[in-house]
Each structure stands twice: as structure tokens, then as C-alpha cells.
Design a protein around this motif. Structure first.
Motif, short mmCIF file in Angstrom:
data_model
loop_
_atom_site.label_atom_id
_atom_site.label_comp_id
_atom_site.label_asym_id
_atom_site.label_seq_id
_atom_site.Cartn_x
_atom_site.Cartn_y
_atom_site.Cartn_z
N LYS A 259 0.85 -1.20 0.00
CA LYS A 259 0.00 0.00 0.00
C LYS A 259 0.88 1.24 0.00
O LYS A 259 1.80 1.36 0.81
CB LYS A 259 -0.87 0.04 1.25
CG LYS A 259 -1.84 -1.09 1.40
CD LYS A 259 -2.58 -0.95 2.74
CE LYS A 259 -3.17 -2.25 3.18
NZ LYS A 259 -3.66 -2.18 4.56
N TYR A 260 0.60 2.15 -0.90
CA TYR A 260 1.28 3.45 -0.96
C TYR A 260 0.27 4.52 -0.57
O TYR A 260 -0.94 4.36 -0.79
CB TYR A 260 1.80 3.72 -2.37
CG TYR A 260 3.23 3.30 -2.60
CD1 TYR A 260 4.18 4.22 -3.03
CD2 TYR A 260 3.66 2.00 -2.37
CE1 TYR A 260 5.50 3.86 -3.24
CE2 TYR A 260 4.97 1.62 -2.57
CZ TYR A 260 5.89 2.55 -3.00
OH TYR A 260 7.18 2.19 -3.21
N PRO A 261 0.74 5.64 -0.02
CA PRO A 261 -0.20 6.69 0.39
C PRO A 261 -0.83 7.37 -0.83
O PRO A 261 -0.21 7.47 -1.88
CB PRO A 261 0.69 7.67 1.17
CG PRO A 261 2.07 7.42 0.70
CD PRO A 261 2.14 5.97 0.30
N PHE A 262 -2.08 7.82 -0.65
CA PHE A 262 -2.78 8.59 -1.67
C PHE A 262 -1.96 9.83 -1.98
O PHE A 262 -1.41 10.43 -1.07
CB PHE A 262 -4.18 8.97 -1.16
CG PHE A 262 -4.97 9.77 -2.14
CD1 PHE A 262 -5.65 9.15 -3.17
CD2 PHE A 262 -5.00 11.16 -2.06
CE1 PHE A 262 -6.36 9.90 -4.09
CE2 PHE A 262 -5.71 11.91 -2.97
CZ PHE A 262 -6.40 11.27 -3.99
N PRO B 118 7.47 11.61 -5.46
CA PRO B 118 7.90 12.94 -5.01
C PRO B 118 9.03 12.85 -3.98
O PRO B 118 9.13 11.87 -3.24
CB PRO B 118 6.63 13.52 -4.40
CG PRO B 118 5.70 12.39 -4.17
CD PRO B 118 6.11 11.28 -5.09
N SER B 119 9.85 13.88 -3.93
CA SER B 119 11.01 13.87 -3.04
C SER B 119 10.59 13.74 -1.57
O SER B 119 11.31 13.15 -0.78
CB SER B 119 11.86 15.12 -3.24
OG SER B 119 11.10 16.27 -2.98
N TRP B 120 9.41 14.26 -1.19
CA TRP B 120 8.99 14.15 0.20
C TRP B 120 8.82 12.68 0.61
O TRP B 120 9.10 12.31 1.75
CB TRP B 120 7.70 14.93 0.48
CG TRP B 120 6.47 14.41 -0.21
CD1 TRP B 120 5.95 14.85 -1.39
CD2 TRP B 120 5.61 13.35 0.23
NE1 TRP B 120 4.82 14.13 -1.70
CE2 TRP B 120 4.58 13.20 -0.73
CE3 TRP B 120 5.60 12.52 1.35
CZ2 TRP B 120 3.57 12.25 -0.62
CZ3 TRP B 120 4.59 11.57 1.46
CH2 TRP B 120 3.59 11.45 0.49
N LEU B 121 8.39 11.84 -0.33
CA LEU B 121 8.21 10.43 0.00
C LEU B 121 9.55 9.73 0.11
O LEU B 121 9.76 8.90 1.00
CB LEU B 121 7.31 9.73 -1.02
CG LEU B 121 6.95 8.28 -0.71
CD1 LEU B 121 6.29 8.16 0.65
CD2 LEU B 121 6.05 7.72 -1.79
N VAL B 122 10.47 10.07 -0.78
CA VAL B 122 11.82 9.50 -0.69
C VAL B 122 12.45 9.89 0.64
O VAL B 122 13.03 9.05 1.34
CB VAL B 122 12.68 9.98 -1.88
CG1 VAL B 122 14.13 9.55 -1.70
CG2 VAL B 122 12.13 9.45 -3.19
N ASN B 123 12.32 11.16 1.03
CA ASN B 123 12.87 11.62 2.31
C ASN B 123 12.19 10.93 3.48
O ASN B 123 12.83 10.57 4.46
CB ASN B 123 12.73 13.13 2.44
CG ASN B 123 13.64 13.87 1.49
OD1 ASN B 123 14.66 13.34 1.07
ND2 ASN B 123 13.27 15.09 1.14
N TRP B 124 10.88 10.74 3.40
CA TRP B 124 10.16 10.03 4.45
C TRP B 124 10.70 8.62 4.62
O TRP B 124 10.96 8.17 5.74
CB TRP B 124 8.66 9.98 4.14
CG TRP B 124 7.94 9.08 5.10
CD1 TRP B 124 7.46 9.41 6.34
CD2 TRP B 124 7.64 7.69 4.91
NE1 TRP B 124 6.89 8.31 6.93
CE2 TRP B 124 6.99 7.24 6.08
CE3 TRP B 124 7.88 6.78 3.89
CZ2 TRP B 124 6.55 5.94 6.24
CZ3 TRP B 124 7.45 5.47 4.05
CH2 TRP B 124 6.80 5.07 5.22
N ALA B 125 10.88 7.92 3.52
CA ALA B 125 11.37 6.54 3.58
C ALA B 125 12.74 6.49 4.22
O ALA B 125 13.02 5.62 5.06
CB ALA B 125 11.39 5.93 2.18
N ALA B 126 13.60 7.43 3.84
CA ALA B 126 14.96 7.42 4.37
C ALA B 126 14.99 7.77 5.85
O ALA B 126 15.73 7.17 6.62
CB ALA B 126 15.82 8.40 3.58
#
Length: 174
Positions: free
Chosen positions: A64-67, A144-152
Motif C-alpha cells: 500500500k502506498y499513500p494517496f 515525489p522527493s517528500w516520500l523519498v525523504n520520508w522513507a529514508a
């Protein structure tokens, strides 16, 4: 790692070193390998099962990925081995994406075609485990970069806390 990924993807490759203080290595491995149990503790699992195709055990996993992002799915093989290295017992789990014609892509879900994971778990010398993980995937699409940053920054530590909690709950089950 040009021999593993010949094209520069510009994506992160994660290397994680950690200690799960009160989770013995065998318990960590059992929890990690138990797909049915993972459906109970991993909030991102939408669908997860193992199937045999042409004599090979293959795992299908929809995440599941966020909306408003589309979910991702993985089709991969994995193997777990218990090894003795100079008297140290080390469990090694290797996983890698595969292409299986019997498991076609689904509409609206992005197939992760490039996925590789290596996991090594051993005793910390006390009641816990030392864990090393190398992880790479190319989630495809426009992330989006915010999701990449969130994951990291958030996703990896949260995953370690989740698996530690799962280990505690798993030992209560057995």
C-alpha cells in the motif's frame, strides 16, 4: 555496484546496521520468513502470498502506498540459509525480483521490476540480534522527493521498531 545495477538509477541503496536488543536471531528469522504473520503486523501489506511456478517458490507482495500514489507490487524469489562462520551462527536471507509469466502486472498497480535485498542476522552475544540489511528497489513512476525523504528518515527506523514488536508478539503466539 556496477555489476549488480549497470545503469545509474539515481535511487538510494539502503544499508542498515542495527541491534534488536531482546529478539534472538532465530526468532527474528522466523518472524521475517513468516508471510502469514507479516500480514498481521505490517500495515503496508495489501496482498502477500507464496506460489510455486515451474517448480520455483515465488512470492507476490502488493504494498500500500499513500494517496495519491499507486500501490506497488513485487514478484520475487528468496532463500534463507543458516551458516556457521568461524563458530558464529549467521542466518542469511537473499531476495531478488523475477519475471514470471504466470504472475502478470495488474492494472493500476506499478510493478517493481528491480528489487534486491540481502539480510544477515546473528547473535549480539546476549539475548538479542545484530542485523545487517542491504536493500534496493526501483519503485517506478514519479515518486515525489517528500516520500523519498520520508522513507529514508522515518520508514526504515519505523520498520525496525515494527519487526521488534512483531518478534515480541510472535513469541507469545508460539
Amino acid at each position: 555496484l556496477p555489476f549488480l545495477f549497470p545503469q545509474q538509477s539515481g535511487l538510494y541503496e539502503y544499508k542498515i546496521f542495527g541491534v534488536l536488543a531482546d529478539c534472538p536471531p532465530k526468532l527474528c528469522v522466523d518472524v521475517y520468513m513468516d508471510l502469514d504473520f507479516r500480514k498481521q503486523w505490517d500495515q503496508y501489506v495489501k496482498e502477500l502470498y507464496e506460489e510455486t511456478y515451474d517448480g520455483e517458490e515465488v512470492i507476490y507482495w502488493e504494498v500500500k502506498y499513500p494517496f495519491p500514489l499507486s500501490n506497488r507490487d513485487y514478484v520475487y524469489i528468496r532463500e534463507c540459509r543458516e551458516m556457521d562462520v568461524d563458530g558464529r551462527k549467521i542466518w542469511v536471507v537473499l531476495a531478488q525480483s523475477v519475471s514470471v509469466p504466470q504472475c502478470p502486472e495488474k492494472p493500476g498497480i506499478i510493478r517493481v521490476k528491480s528489487y534486491k535485498q540481502s539480510l544477515a542476522i546473528e547473535s549480539d552475544g546476549k539475548d538479542g540480534s545484530k542485523v545487517y540489511m542491504y536493500y534496493f528497489d526501483n519503485p517506478g513512476g514519479m515518486i515525489p522527493s517528500w516520500l523519498v525523504n520520508w522513507a529514508a528518515k522515518s520508514g526504515v527506523p519505523a520498520f525496525l521498531k515494527d519487526i521488534q514488536k512483531a518478534c515480541h508478539n510472535y513469541s507469545k503466539r508460539t
